[in-house]
Design a protein around this motif. Sequence first.
Motif, PDB file in Angstrom:
ATOM      1  N   PHE A 206       1.085  -1.216   0.119  1.00  0.00           N
ATOM      2  CA  PHE A 206      -0.168   0.014   0.028  1.00  0.00           C
ATOM      3  C   PHE A 206       0.852   1.158  -0.083  1.00  0.00           C
ATOM      4  O   PHE A 206       0.694   2.275  -0.389  1.00  0.00           O
ATOM      5  CB  PHE A 206      -0.760   0.001   1.177  1.00  0.00           C
ATOM      6  N   LYS A 211      -2.747   0.962  -4.730  1.00  0.00           N
ATOM      7  CA  LYS A 211      -3.778   1.641  -5.194  1.00  0.00           C
ATOM      8  C   LYS A 211      -3.497   2.206  -6.655  1.00  0.00           C
ATOM      9  O   LYS A 211      -4.443   2.110  -7.684  1.00  0.00           O
ATOM     10  CB  LYS A 211      -4.209   2.731  -4.184  1.00  0.00           C
ATOM     11  N   GLU A 212      -2.767   3.126  -6.834  1.00  0.00           N
ATOM     12  CA  GLU A 212      -2.292   3.535  -8.129  1.00  0.00           C
ATOM     13  C   GLU A 212      -2.004   2.569  -9.113  1.00  0.00           C
ATOM     14  O   GLU A 212      -2.526   2.652 -10.427  1.00  0.00           O
ATOM     15  CB  GLU A 212      -1.187   4.528  -8.121  1.00  0.00           C
ATOM     16  N   GLU A 215      -5.485   1.198 -10.208  1.00  0.00           N
ATOM     17  CA  GLU A 215      -6.028   2.114 -10.822  1.00  0.00           C
ATOM     18  C   GLU A 215      -5.751   2.344 -12.317  1.00  0.00           C
ATOM     19  O   GLU A 215      -6.520   2.418 -13.421  1.00  0.00           O
ATOM     20  CB  GLU A 215      -6.069   3.548 -10.210  1.00  0.00           C
ATOM     21  N   TYR A 234      -5.281  -7.741  -6.127  1.00  0.00           N
ATOM     22  CA  TYR A 234      -5.959  -6.803  -7.251  1.00  0.00           C
ATOM     23  C   TYR A 234      -7.581  -7.150  -7.176  1.00  0.00           C
ATOM     24  O   TYR A 234      -8.344  -6.057  -7.086  1.00  0.00           O
ATOM     25  CB  TYR A 234      -5.431  -7.618  -8.513  1.00  0.00           C
ATOM     26  N   TRP A 237      -9.867  -5.262  -5.139  1.00  0.00           N
ATOM     27  CA  TRP A 237     -10.292  -3.931  -5.336  1.00  0.00           C
ATOM     28  C   TRP A 237     -11.554  -3.621  -6.125  1.00  0.00           C
ATOM     29  O   TRP A 237     -12.184  -2.742  -6.242  1.00  0.00           O
ATOM     30  CB  TRP A 237      -9.064  -3.135  -6.140  1.00  0.00           C
ATOM     31  N   PHE A 240     -14.092  -1.348  -4.917  1.00  0.00           N
ATOM     32  CA  PHE A 240     -13.478  -0.034  -4.878  1.00  0.00           C
ATOM     33  C   PHE A 240     -13.907   0.850  -6.069  1.00  0.00           C
ATOM     34  O   PHE A 240     -14.137   1.996  -6.028  1.00  0.00           O
ATOM     35  CB  PHE A 240     -11.967   0.009  -4.918  1.00  0.00           C
ATOM     36  N   LEU A 247     -10.398   1.722   2.625  1.00  0.00           N
ATOM     37  CA  LEU A 247      -9.254   1.041   2.014  1.00  0.00           C
ATOM     38  C   LEU A 247      -8.490  -0.111   3.166  1.00  0.00           C
ATOM     39  O   LEU A 247      -8.121  -1.012   2.575  1.00  0.00           O
ATOM     40  CB  LEU A 247      -7.940   1.827   1.701  1.00  0.00           C
ATOM     41  N   LYS A 251      -7.454  -3.903   2.600  1.00  0.00           N
ATOM     42  CA  LYS A 251      -6.085  -4.254   3.016  1.00  0.00           C
ATOM     43  C   LYS A 251      -6.349  -5.435   3.625  1.00  0.00           C
ATOM     44  O   LYS A 251      -5.500  -6.697   3.481  1.00  0.00           O
ATOM     45  CB  LYS A 251      -5.465  -3.278   3.865  1.00  0.00           C
TER      46      LYS A 251
END
Length: 300
Positions: A206, A211-212, A215, A234, A237, A240, A247, A251
């Motif tokens: 993290f 996250k990036e 995305e 993956y 998410w 999300f 988050l 996690k």
Amino acid sequence: MKKILVIAGLTASGKTSLSIAWAKKLNGEIINGDSQQVYKGLNIGTAKIREDEMDGVPHHLIDILDYSEHFHVKAFQERCREKIDEISERKHLPILVGGTGLYLKAALYDYIFEEENDEQDDFKDVDTQTLYEELLEQDPKSCEKIHPNNRKRIVRALNMAKQGLSKSERIEKQSQKPLYDIFWCVLAPTKNLIDQRIKQRVDLMFDAGLKEEVEKYFSHKECRQYQSFQAIGYKEWAPFFEMDVNLDNIKEKIVIHTRQFAKRQKTWFKNQIPSRFVDSLNPDEIETVFGEISEWLKES
RNA sequence: GGGGGGGUAGCGAAGUGGCUAAACGCGGUUGACUGUAACUCAAUUCUCUCCGAGUUCGGCGGUUCGAAUCCGCCCCCCCCCA
């Protein structure tokens, strides 16, 4: 027989760092034996080794596919064996490093896979029980080993039976013996330690921008159907992208799934591979094993 | 202080008199695995055990042949009004 060192083991057991250390001492080249690390770009979530960590040791079968592509054992088996040949020809030691037990075993043993047509969607409207009954006719022997609820395995066995040698016929043709002179090393630290390391590693992921990364690759809904999105780190998410989520929940799920995965790996290696477990976090034990490897390499 | 809702196995959550040691989900444990394997699937999960037995549903007491379920008192939590 060609010699191969295998560093298998649970997720977060320290395969990466050990593999570099040993590769340097043994003049080895590393072949990735991990089903998810073949994908380009998916680095943080798969805990892929970084360029700077490689320390000059050649790595193979990493970043060989686009994340949209499909991958499977047969493809791994072929590529892995090619790499083993290449590396052996260079008089280097092939070191197979990874946690996908089936892939490792299929490449190293004489598992038979055939050319098959790609997708078989014939069964999508048929319920599992019916499929099982069909398999009972097509390949009764395989039914003994496949649970009636295990649709995925049933479909697979049916496809085999329809397209060529059935699953049980293939298995009968195999010798079930390794094709190489293998030194198996299965890294399995104690449960407590592995749990602790998993937790730490997910935290680091993290911090490193998981996250990036998610995305970047999976913002589009269609991308979430890729096989690569099914990986731990993956798939968690998915919510999300649909709603507001905490988050920390994601996690936590990743940690739990990773822990469960490690347990499945442990069970698999314990019962599928003739090897003993090595506590990778115990320096004395590592040294002992390295001594054994050195001896093994001297044998002709 | 007034009104309302609630306390069920490690967690979440059904159950509102017998078919309930208590659905289901999660988590835990054990296991299977030959083209998605970081997948998929199974068994098990109050206690002691072979059948079986013994303790449970906030606490104590009561009603009943029989209670997680009904009654009384007590403890705790949440929401609204003061």
